[in-house]
Design an enzyme around this catalytic site. Structure first.
Site, short mmCIF file in Angstrom:
data_model
loop_
_atom_site.label_atom_id
_atom_site.label_comp_id
_atom_site.label_asym_id
_atom_site.label_seq_id
_atom_site.Cartn_x
_atom_site.Cartn_y
_atom_site.Cartn_z
N THR A 15 0.81 -1.23 0.00
CA THR A 15 0.00 0.00 0.00
C THR A 15 0.84 1.27 0.00
OG1 THR A 15 -1.77 -1.11 1.17
CG2 THR A 15 -1.74 1.27 1.34
N ASP A 59 1.65 -6.70 -4.61
CA ASP A 59 0.82 -6.73 -3.40
C ASP A 59 1.36 -7.90 -2.57
OD1 ASP A 59 -2.45 -6.00 -2.66
OD2 ASP A 59 -1.49 -7.69 -1.68
N THR A 168 2.73 -10.21 14.50
CA THR A 168 1.52 -10.61 13.77
C THR A 168 0.76 -9.36 13.35
OG1 THR A 168 1.29 -12.64 15.05
CG2 THR A 168 -0.73 -11.76 14.16
N1 ASP Z 1 -2.73 -5.57 0.30
C1 ASP Z 1 -1.63 -4.74 0.73
C2 ASP Z 1 -0.38 -5.58 0.73
O1 ASP Z 1 -0.17 -6.34 1.65
C3 ASP Z 1 -1.93 -4.18 2.07
C4 ASP Z 1 -0.86 -3.28 2.65
O2 ASP Z 1 0.18 -3.05 2.11
O3 ASP Z 1 -1.13 -2.74 3.72
O4 ASP Z 1 0.40 -5.49 -0.17
#
Ligand code: ASP
Length: 344
Positions: A15, A59, A168
């Site tokens: 993200t 991702d 976690t």
């Molecule tokens: N779906 C994203 C990922 O894990 C969520 C994030 O980065 O917070 O790449």
């Protein structure tokens, strides 16, 4: 000659570096230059920063052992040129990657700090800037002897640095996305950055870091629940090639006392499968001697996972299985702390 710390910033995706696709409205990764343009503050840091990125950025739901090996190579190949490493990574599987890396980097003498964010770095209310800037500060920090202050694989998020293989993901929407329920914070960053040195692992400074690149993912995680079916458990136990099972049990490591369950687990153990008992509780430790329902698992050859996270247990098994053919040796090492991952 300058004594400025050198940090390698590795962007894998997540993200922190995503933007909204104008057609679908969904968040998707974009490249590093776009990400860095949003943090001009980095130029103000007294750290020399170099960057590299996964091509394409992903991702973190798409992370796999293959990517962990790639990341280990990126760090090992440049290990001598940098004082520390910051890995930008999606939050969803960050705890798995950080755990895996902790096993793959033996005798780590430099910080490998994972971070990311809940809101993209281009958004006004992003948590990404603070996470990134403080991670770089921690990765650059050295003591009076010139040693890294945090020679560990850590996860920095929302003001706390946590041991990677103790962590976690606890929240999908709070900025405080991570916690290490069974180990205290390594660093707390408020007005000052406070290093809790007594909690931080110390390597043998005279030996080099030893990287490992192999993993064996013949492992599965399953959770017990009231009503779990015999045929499904037997199916898992008889899966060809499966070498290890992370079994998520109740409370302090308890399971139903069904004779078929115990006999299936015994059979699995006899056939060389390593079955590790990890509690479904976030906090606390497996104690198979506390109740009869736990003791019977011990009798069936199930080994205690102590206070391990699931992420740490599954990646430790992948690491150990790639090194040892003998399940007894894997069971023995699952009961030892090799990177500070369990309290024994
Ligand atoms: N779906 C994203 C990922 O894990 C969520 C994030 O980065 O917070 O790449």
């Amino acid at each position: 000659m300058t004594n400025q710390a050198k940090v390698l910033l590795i962007y894998t995706g997540g993200t922190i570096g995503m933007h909204r696709n104008p057609h679908t409205g969904a968040l998707e990764p974009f490249d590093f230059d776009g990400l860095l343009q949003n943090v001009p503050e980095l130029k103000l840091l007294d750290t020399h920063i170099e960057t590299c990125q996964f091509q394409p950025p992903i991702d973190s739901s798409d992370m796999s052992p293959k990517h962990w090996t790639r990341l280990s190579h990126v760090i090992a190949d440049r290990y001598d040129q940098f004082d520390g490493f910051v890995v930008l990574h999606g939050t969803d599987t960050m705890a798995y990657t950080a755990s895996a890396l902790s096993y793959m980097m033996e005798n780590l003498t430099k910080p490998v700090i994972f971070t990311g964010s809940q809101l993209p770095i281009g958004q006004l209310r992003t948590d990404g800037k603070e996470n990134l800037i403080t991670s770089i500060e921690i990765a650059s920090a050295r003591d009076s002897e010139g040693h890294a202050r945090v020679p560990e694989v850590g996860i920095f998020f929302d003001g706390h640095l946590l041991r990677g293989n103790r962590t976690t993901k606890q929240s999908a929407d709070e900025f405080n996305a991570f916690e290490s329920f069974n180990y205290p914070h390594l660093v707390d960053a408020g007005v000052n950055i406070v290093y809790h040195s007594e909690r931080i692992l110390q390597p043998d400074w005279d030996r080099p870091m030893k990287p490992h690149f192999r993993l064996d993912n013949n492992v599965i995680i399953f959770s017990l629940f009231p009503g779990i079916r015999e045929d499904l458990i037997r199916h898992i136990i008889h899966t060809p090639n499966l070498k290890a099972i992370v079994m998520r049990t109740f409370g302090s490591g308890n399971a139903p006392q069904n004779p078929w369950l115990l006999s299936a687990l015994k059979e699995g153990t006899r056939n060389g499968k390593v079955i590790v008992n990890i509690s479904q509780c976030m906090q606390g430790c497996v104690e198979m001697n506390r109740y009869d329902t736990g003791f019977q698992l011990k009798e069936a050859g199930v080994v205690s996972g102590y206070d391990s996270t699931v992420e740490s247990a599954v990646t430790k098994l992948m690491f150990l299985q790639s090194h040892y053919d003998d399940p007894e040796q894997v069971r023995r090492l699952m009961n030892q702390s090799i990177r500070g991952e369990i309290t024994v």
